[in-house]
Design a protein around this motif. Sequence first.
Motif, mmCIF file in Angstrom:
data_model
loop_
_atom_site.group_PDB
_atom_site.id
_atom_site.type_symbol
_atom_site.label_atom_id
_atom_site.label_comp_id
_atom_site.label_asym_id
_atom_site.label_seq_id
_atom_site.Cartn_x
_atom_site.Cartn_y
_atom_site.Cartn_z
ATOM 1 N N ALA A 523 40.504 15.427 40.532
ATOM 2 C CA ALA A 523 39.938 15.405 38.937
ATOM 3 C C ALA A 523 38.435 15.519 38.965
ATOM 4 N N LEU A 524 37.659 14.889 40.007
ATOM 5 C CA LEU A 524 36.255 14.748 40.101
ATOM 6 C C LEU A 524 35.920 16.438 40.329
ATOM 7 N N VAL A 525 36.622 16.962 41.106
ATOM 8 C CA VAL A 525 36.127 18.281 41.373
ATOM 9 C C VAL A 525 36.477 19.265 40.234
ATOM 10 N N SER A 526 37.322 18.913 39.531
ATOM 11 C CA SER A 526 37.796 19.914 38.458
ATOM 12 C C SER A 526 36.681 19.397 37.346
ATOM 13 N N CYS A 527 36.221 18.076 37.115
ATOM 14 C CA CYS A 527 35.284 17.809 36.185
ATOM 15 C C CYS A 527 33.883 18.403 36.458
ATOM 16 N N GLY A 528 33.748 18.353 37.934
ATOM 17 C CA GLY A 528 32.455 19.003 38.361
ATOM 18 C C GLY A 528 32.544 20.501 38.015
ATOM 19 N N TRP A 529 33.324 21.150 38.270
ATOM 20 C CA TRP A 529 33.698 22.671 37.721
ATOM 21 C C TRP A 529 33.324 22.897 36.249
#
Length: 586
Positions: A523-529
Motif C-alpha cells: 500500500a505504501l508503494v502504491s501511495c508513493g506511486w
Amino acid sequence: MASYTPPVADIAFLLEEVFDFDDLMQALPGYEDVNAELAVSVLDEGGKFCAGVLEPLNRPGDEEGCRLENGLVSTPKGIAEAYKAFVEAGWAGLSGDPEYGGQGLPRAVQILLDEMLSSANLSFGLFPGLTRGAAEAIAHHASPELKATYLPKMISGEWTGAMALTEASAGTDLGLLTTKAEPVGDGSYRIKGTKIFISSGDQDFGGNIVHLILARLPDAPKGVKGISLFLAPKFLLREDGSLGARNGMSVGALEHKMGIHAQPTCVMNYDGAIGWLVGEPGRGLNAMFTMMNAERLFVGIQGLGIAEAATQKATGYARERLQGRSPDGSRGPVAIIEHPDVRKMLLTGRSISDACRALAIWTAMQMDISARHPDAAVRREADELVALLTPVVKAAFTDFGFETAVTSQQVFGGHGYIREWGMEQFVRDARITQIYEGTNGVQAMDLVSRKLPMADGAVASRFFSIIRHDLQAAAQTPAARAIAEASEQALGRLERTTQSLLAARDEPTAAGAAATDYLRLFALVSCGWMWARMAEKAAVGDTPLHRRKLAAARFFAERVLPQAIGLEAALANGPGSLMELEADLF
C-alpha cells in the motif's frame, strides 16, 4: 469550527489533471458523453447533499442510536427522511445499470460519492452501499425473472438490500454455517436459521428489504462446497408486484456496538422464510463473492472518508486553538498548527488521504475498463488488477483511516476525548471498517496466498511495471523527482519481498507471518506511486492546491515512505520468532 467540506477541488485536480479520465471515457462504449467536467459537477451536488443533509445527522444519530420495539426497528430521528430525499434526488442509482433504471455513471464517480457519504455519515452510507452490492450479485447470478422483479426498485433505492452470511459459530470460516434451505416444490425454498451482524437487516424507511442469505440445501456436503445463495425479501410480492404478506423473518435483537450506532446491525431469525435460489446450487459462495468484493472496495472507501473528515476537523481546530509559544519562543500563545509535532500529525493524515483517493480512482477506472472495454484481453487484464488491489484497498485504507482518526483525535488533546467535538466518534466508527467484510488480517492473507500467485506472479509483476514506468516518467520533473526516486526505492523493496514470498509459498507459516506487513508495504508503494503522479502534474501549477500537493508529496517521501525500510527488514526475518513459542506459554 467548520463542518465537513467535500473535497471537490481535490477531486477535480485528480480527474482533470492527473488521470486521463476524459480519454478513457471516450474509449469505453456507453461512457462517451461522460467527462471530468460532468463528473465534478455531479459530485459537487452530491457533496452538498452530504454536507448539508447527512453530516448534521451524524452526531445526533450516534447519540440516539437505533431501537427495536415490538419487533420493529426504528432508526434515529431524521435518517428515514434523509434516505427518502437521497432516493428522490437520484443518488441511489448513480452507477446503476440503465436497463433497470440506473443512471449508468462510471465507478470512479460512484466511489467518490461513497467517500463523501462516509465522511459525512458512515452509518447512513451503509444503506445504499449494501443495496448496491446486493444488486450487483443479483445482476450477475440471478435468473432473468428475479432480476426483472427486484433490480429496478433496488437500483432506484426504493428497496434496500442486506447480506446475511455470518452465524454465531461461522464467521470467517463460512463452511461451518448451519442455516438450511428446504425446497417447497414450486421453485422456492423455506429458509431456517439465525444470522448475526447483519447490517441494514431492517429499517423504517418503507419499501422492501432484499436479503441475500447463505444456506445449505438438504444433503449438501460439508464445507463451502455445500453452500448456496438465496434471495428472500422482507415482504412477499403480490402478482402485481406490490408488497404483500410479511415473510418468515424477524429481528431477534440489535447488536450493541462500539460505533456506527445509527446503523441497525441485526440478529436475523429466518423462520421458514420463502426464498429463491441465486446462481447454481452449491456455488453460493461464488455468487456472494460478487457482493463481498464490491463491499470490500466500498469499505476501503469508508476508511478514506473517515480519514478525510477527521483530518479536516483536526486542521480546523489546529488553526484556532491557541497554546504555547512559537518554536523560536518569540510569540505566544500561538495556534497549535505552528508546532512541528502537530504539523506532522496533520500532514500524515493529509498525505495518506490524498494518495488513497488517487489510488481509489485508478482502481475504479480499471473496474470500468474491465466492464466496458471493447477488447477482451484489456478487460481481463484490468479485472486482474482490480482483483489484486481489492484486499489492499480494503485493508490498507481502513488501517490508514483508523490511524488517521486516532492521530486527528490527538491533535485535540483532551477535547478529542469528549463527545462535543466528534473526534471520538470517528475513532469508534472507523474501527469496524478494519473488521467487517473480512478482517484486515484475512485481506492480507488473500493478497499473499491468492492474489500474488495469480498467473505465477505475472499480475503483480505487471502492476509493478506500470508503477516503475510512471515513476521514471515523473522523475524527469524536478519537483517530482524526490518522491519518484523514493518510491522507486520502495518499489525495489516490495519486488524483492514479493519474490521471496513466491519462492516460499510451500512453507506453511510463511504467508501468514508476512501477510499484514507485506500488505502495508504494498500500500505504501502504491501511495508513493500516486504521489509521484500528483507531484508531476502539480509542478506545472501555482495555485494553493498545487503548492499543497507538492508539500504533501515531499512529506510523504521523507516521513511516511521510509516505513518501507523497516517493513522489508521485518519481512526478511521470516516466521521464526512468531512460531517458536508454545501456545500455552503465551
